[in-house]
Design an enzyme around this catalytic site. Structure first.
Site, short mmCIF file in Angstrom:
data_model
loop_
_atom_site.label_atom_id
_atom_site.label_comp_id
_atom_site.label_asym_id
_atom_site.label_seq_id
_atom_site.Cartn_x
_atom_site.Cartn_y
_atom_site.Cartn_z
N PHE A 169 -72.57 14.21 -27.15
CA PHE A 169 -73.12 12.85 -27.29
C PHE A 169 -72.80 12.05 -26.04
O PHE A 169 -71.65 11.97 -25.62
CB PHE A 169 -72.55 12.13 -28.52
N ASP B 167 -67.12 12.89 -19.55
CA ASP B 167 -67.39 11.74 -20.40
C ASP B 167 -66.16 11.51 -21.28
O ASP B 167 -65.96 12.20 -22.28
CB ASP B 167 -68.64 12.01 -21.26
N LYS C 26 -65.39 2.77 -24.59
CA LYS C 26 -64.90 2.35 -25.90
C LYS C 26 -63.53 1.64 -25.92
O LYS C 26 -63.47 0.46 -26.23
CB LYS C 26 -64.88 3.55 -26.84
C1 LIG Z 1 -69.81 6.22 -27.84
C2 LIG Z 1 -70.05 7.24 -26.78
C3 LIG Z 1 -71.01 7.03 -25.77
C4 LIG Z 1 -71.94 5.83 -25.75
O1 LIG Z 1 -71.27 4.63 -25.61
P1 LIG Z 1 -72.04 3.24 -25.92
O2 LIG Z 1 -71.05 2.19 -25.53
O3 LIG Z 1 -72.39 3.25 -27.37
O4 LIG Z 1 -73.25 3.24 -25.07
C5 LIG Z 1 -71.14 8.00 -24.80
N1 LIG Z 1 -70.36 9.10 -24.79
C6 LIG Z 1 -69.43 9.33 -25.73
C7 LIG Z 1 -68.58 10.56 -25.67
C8 LIG Z 1 -69.25 8.41 -26.76
O5 LIG Z 1 -68.35 8.65 -27.72
#
Ligand SMILES: *Cc1c(COP(=O)(O)O)cnc(C)c1O
Length: 399
Positions: free
Chosen positions: A128, A215, A244
């Site tokens: 994701f 990420d 986050k």
């Molecule tokens: C939540 C998340 C995103 C996206 O972040 P947003 O602030 O919602 O755009 C991307 N990568 C990972 C691994 C995430 O957990």
């Protein structure tokens, strides 16, 4: 009255009015133990005094000026963050998806500088990376992509935690310039790869001249028991994205880079009106200071170990529980059947949890969770799981 909000979320029937630490209260005065932290955002818990002070102070002096000018709070946060991460430079945006967009653009420019005509990025199944067009294309989940075709070009997908697949892609695809990967998958169901995975990806990237782009939007900021999850593997990425947990709820995203990758984005290549504004940067600096002062990384590791051991013991004899896994305060409990229903049952019982990948209970409690709260979480959730499994039909044979 019709709903003024677009129906992008199926929201639970609860409105929270305030919080403190790991607790939230709703409009009726009912109290909830927050084992989700607004999806790994409020690592310091709710209403942390240091964050409140930083925000109130900055709101009373200067909220925004734009990146046309020097921003002391942004430079200060950048210096602190790059030093902690062993990186050279950082670009600030407002969200995780934006941080990944910056990384994707950086990788493409890096490829073009090296004479690759159509640079491609290796991404993983079950991953994701966000909801913008490029990041949903990078995401390994058809549900996120369906209906939004045509998708963005330039991504090649392989299974997660599969080094042979990466080697094979490297042998055949001469347009690859980077790997974008989560150190452990969050949305995908709390999947923890082999400990050799990241170190081997590092070697493969070095051999091919690819950028290793991690990420760490969900795994970063102490969540896994290290400040950044890749520190478990003893390696450094070329690019890392954060969001986050970075400012405890104030929107911010960061794309950090090291070495040659840090010099790729120059004037006019990327930008953001709000990104890195004084308010968000002060909040993030306060978060970093608290993480250090309160030893929250070590506490996350301890509390995570307590929860993992607690759930493993409590659920050992529970039929229907397939796996209890995790790292630090990213914990997944996989059942043998879809369990989205558990979220509502837990809410009724005063507990906030999440279910991802259909059948994985996902826990992302705040880093400040206390030992007694962890104990309560184990006993309450164990009871809810047993109750759920005894009242929900098991999956059809063979599934
Ligand atoms: C939540 C998340 C995103 C996206 O972040 P947003 O602030 O919602 O755009 C991307 N990568 C990972 C691994 C995430 O957990």
């Amino acid at each position: 009255m019709s709903d003024p909000l677009m129906a992008t979320y199926r929201r639970l029937p609860v409105t929270f009015t305030h919080g403190e630490g790991a607790w939230l209260w709703d409009q009726t005065g009912k109290r909830y133990l927050d084992a989700l932290s607004g999806i790994a955002v409020c690592g310091l818990g709710h209403a942390h005094p240091a964050v409140r002070e930083a925000l109130c102070d900055q709101a009373g002096t200067l909220v925004h000026t734009s990146n046309l000018y020097q921003i002391a709070a942004q430079t200060e946060l950048g210096a602190r963050l790059t030093a902690l991460a062993g990186m050279d430079r950082v670009f600030f945006g407002n969200s995780g998806a934006e941080a990944n967009e910056a990384a994707i653009k950086l990788a493409r420019l890096y490829g073009h500088h090296r004479g690759v005509e159509k640079p491609a990025i290796l991404v993983m199944e079950n991953s994701f990376h966000g909801r913008t067009l490029a990041t949903l294309t990078a995401t390994g989940n058809r549900k996120v992509q369906a209906g939004f075709e045509p998708l963005v070009q330039g991504f090649v997908r392989v299974p997660y935690d599969d080094l042979a697949a990466v080697e094979t892609a490297g042998a055949y695809r001469h347009d690859l310039v980077a790997i974008l990967v989560e150190p452990l998958q969050g949305e995908g169901g709390i999947r923890v790869p082999a400990t050799t995975y990241l170190p081997r990806l590092r070697e493969i990237c070095d051999r091919h001249g690819w950028l290793l782009m991690l990420d760490e939007i969900q795994t970063g900021m102490g969540r896994t028991g290290k400040l950044f999850a890749h520190q478990h593997g003893g390696i450094l990425p070329d690019v890392m994205t954060l969001a986050k947990g970075l400012a405890n709820g104030v929107p911010i995203g960061a794309c950090l880079a090291r070495g040659a990758a840090a010099e790729v984005l120059g004037p006019g290549t990327h930008g953001s009106t709000f990104g890195g504004n004084p308010l968000a940067c002060r909040a993030a600096s306060a978060v970093l200071a608290v993480i250090e002062a309160e030893g929250l990384v070590a506490r996350a590791a301890e509390r995570g170990a307590q929860l993992l051991a607690g759930f493993r013991q409590a659920l050992a004899q529970q039929p229907g529980v397939r796996d209890v896994r995790g790292l630090g305060l990213m914990i997944g409990i996989e059942l043998d059947r879809p369990c989205a229903d558990l979220v509502g049952r837990a809410l009724a019982a005063g507990l906030l949890i999440n279910v991802t990948a259909d059948s994985v209970i996902r826990l992302l409690p705040p880093l400040i969770l206390e030992p007694a709260q962890a104990e309560l979480l184990v006993s309450e959730l164990t009871r809810l799981i047993a109750d759920f499994l005894s009242t929900t039909p098991p999956p059809a044979h063979g599934s």
